[in-house]
Design a protein around this motif. Structure first.
Motif, PDB file in Angstrom:
ATOM      1  N   LEU A 123       0.831  -1.200   0.000  1.00 20.14           N
ATOM      2  CA  LEU A 123       0.000   0.000   0.000  1.00 20.14           C
ATOM      3  C   LEU A 123       0.869   1.254   0.000  1.00 20.14           C
ATOM      4  O   LEU A 123       1.952   1.278   0.593  1.00 20.14           O
ATOM      5  CB  LEU A 123      -0.901   0.022   1.239  1.00 20.14           C
ATOM      6  CG  LEU A 123      -1.900  -1.129   1.399  1.00 20.14           C
ATOM      7  CD1 LEU A 123      -2.639  -0.987   2.725  1.00 20.14           C
ATOM      8  CD2 LEU A 123      -2.885  -1.170   0.236  1.00 20.14           C
ATOM      9  N   GLY A 124       0.353   2.320  -0.644  1.00 26.93           N
ATOM     10  CA  GLY A 124       0.993   3.618  -0.586  1.00 26.93           C
ATOM     11  C   GLY A 124       0.837   4.233   0.799  1.00 26.93           C
ATOM     12  O   GLY A 124       0.093   3.716   1.654  1.00 26.93           O
ATOM     13  N   THR A 125       1.500   5.345   1.043  1.00 24.41           N
ATOM     14  CA  THR A 125       1.560   5.954   2.379  1.00 24.41           C
ATOM     15  C   THR A 125       0.178   6.247   2.955  1.00 24.41           C
ATOM     16  O   THR A 125      -0.123   5.896   4.100  1.00 24.41           O
ATOM     17  CB  THR A 125       2.387   7.249   2.328  1.00 24.41           C
ATOM     18  OG1 THR A 125       3.683   6.955   1.806  1.00 24.41           O
ATOM     19  CG2 THR A 125       2.532   7.850   3.724  1.00 24.41           C
ATOM     20  N   GLU A 126      -0.696   6.879   2.173  1.00 24.06           N
ATOM     21  CA  GLU A 126      -2.022   7.252   2.685  1.00 24.06           C
ATOM     22  C   GLU A 126      -2.876   6.023   2.977  1.00 24.06           C
ATOM     23  O   GLU A 126      -3.502   5.923   4.038  1.00 24.06           O
ATOM     24  CB  GLU A 126      -2.728   8.160   1.667  1.00 24.06           C
ATOM     25  CG  GLU A 126      -4.064   8.706   2.181  1.00 24.06           C
ATOM     26  CD  GLU A 126      -4.714   9.666   1.194  1.00 24.06           C
ATOM     27  OE1 GLU A 126      -5.968   9.685   1.161  1.00 24.06           O
ATOM     28  OE2 GLU A 126      -3.983  10.365   0.464  1.00 24.06           O
ATOM     29  N   ASP A 127      -2.887   5.072   2.045  1.00 22.98           N
ATOM     30  CA  ASP A 127      -3.672   3.847   2.254  1.00 22.98           C
ATOM     31  C   ASP A 127      -3.121   3.031   3.419  1.00 22.98           C
ATOM     32  O   ASP A 127      -3.883   2.426   4.182  1.00 22.98           O
ATOM     33  CB  ASP A 127      -3.680   2.988   0.992  1.00 22.98           C
ATOM     34  CG  ASP A 127      -4.722   3.447  -0.019  1.00 22.98           C
ATOM     35  OD1 ASP A 127      -5.731   4.033   0.403  1.00 22.98           O
ATOM     36  OD2 ASP A 127      -4.519   3.215  -1.222  1.00 22.98           O
ATOM     37  N   ALA A 128      -1.792   3.013   3.563  1.00 18.11           N
ATOM     38  CA  ALA A 128      -1.176   2.262   4.662  1.00 18.11           C
ATOM     39  C   ALA A 128      -1.607   2.823   6.007  1.00 18.11           C
ATOM     40  O   ALA A 128      -1.936   2.067   6.937  1.00 18.11           O
ATOM     41  CB  ALA A 128       0.346   2.295   4.536  1.00 18.11           C
TER      42      ALA A 128
END
Length: 318
Positions: A248-253
């Motif tokens: 996952l990317g930073t925001e989704d993580a």
């Protein structure tokens, strides 16, 4: 007057130690010794081995304890020796001899018994086990001379090899599903051969994807300094090696770690290991259903920071 004991300064330690459990130690005794050597503040094991058994015992520390159940459920492989013609009260060499019978075993007998016990079978758990009835372990009843009724269990023997060592001893190699009692298997093999048997030794050589060649002994661990001990730890994600992987990317993580479901072009999967892309970090487990990534067991941000910091310190060490 006795000198005061030095208090061990505990610290956050995260990872999996593959221990070669020594003979005579309970699983908990081995765990507590390793925990003390690592100065870890949180630890657990992934299923018990009898004190008379040796071999692969994965120990989980810190964040890894959240995923220890996965290896409680894993298939396991054992090598045992069984003494034919002698049955004991416990099914192993610790018990009292309860019967002796002559041994007349042919290669055809061994082939027949291998076939009989390969595949799905039913086992009655032994009285000398940690299973509980009415809140009390079966072995406690056994010590009091009380035998209680036990319901049979369905287990699977994936692979079974029985080889003659000498006139009254055989070597048993068994790859089995969770919940299989090797002492009981040894006793049942003895009965099927018409002579009875008990285990004289037992060693676990593999559990899940972990094998004995990867293990370290307590003796070797004691001889190491702290950095060398920490270097023996596998990351927590080693417990989910068979899972599908999602990054996952930073925001989704960040949202996933707060327990929120994420949507994406993922195929349905029951077991998923989830990672963050930046910084690269294991976040936890999930499952995917209808394009939704649904959180399961998650690390918390403090655990992730500690793991990343430890990794940086290890890389910086010459």
């Amino acid at each position: 007057m006795n000198a005061p004991r030095t208090r061990v300064q505990r610290r956050p330690v995260h990872g999996v130690l593959l221990l070669d459990k020594p003979l005579g130690f309970s699983s908990n005794q081995a765990l507590q010794k390793a925990k003390w050597l690592l100065r870890a503040d949180k630890a657990g094991h992934t299923g018990t081995l009898d004190p008379l058994a040796t071999g692969v015992l994965p120990l989980c520390f810190g964040a890894a304890t959240k995923f220890s159940q996965l290896h409680l459920d894993a298939d396991k492989t054992y090598v045992a020796t069984a003494r034919l013609g002698v049955k004991t009260s416990t099914g192993d060499a610790e018990g009292e001899v309860v019967s002796r019978r002559p041994v007349h075993v042919t290669p055809e007998d061994l082939a027949r018994v291998e076939a009989q016990f390969t595949g799905p079978i039913r086992q009655v758990p032994p009285m000398h086990s940690a299973l509980k009835k009415d809140g009390k372990a079966l072995y406690e009843y056994a010590r009091e001379g009380v035998e209680v009724e036990r319901a049979p269990r369905d287990v699977v023997i994936h692979k079974l090899e029985i080889r003659v060592i000498d006139a009254d001893t055989v070597r048993i190699l068994a790859s089995v599903s969770k919940g299989t009692y090797i002492r009981t298997l040894g006793e049942d093999i003895g009965e099927a051969l018409g002579c009875g048997a008990h285990l004289s030794s037992l060693r676990r050589v593999a559990t899940g994807g972990f094998a004995e060649a990867q293990c370290v002994t307590l003796e070797a661990l004691e001889a190491m300094d702290e950095e060398e001990r920490l270097a023996q730890l596998l990351p927590a994600e080693s417990l989910v090696g068979g899972h599908s992987r999602v990054t996952l990317g930073t925001e989704d993580a960040a949202r996933f770690l707060s327990g929120l479901r994420r949507r994406g072009a993922w195929t349905d999967a029951d077991e998923v290991a989830v990672f963050g892309a930046q910084p690269p970090a294991f976040l936890g487990t999930a499952h995917v259903k209808a394009g939704e990534l649904i959180p399961g067991r998650l690390l918390n941000p403090i655990e992730i920071q500690q793991i990343l910091l430890n990794a940086q310190q290890t890389e910086a060490t010459p």
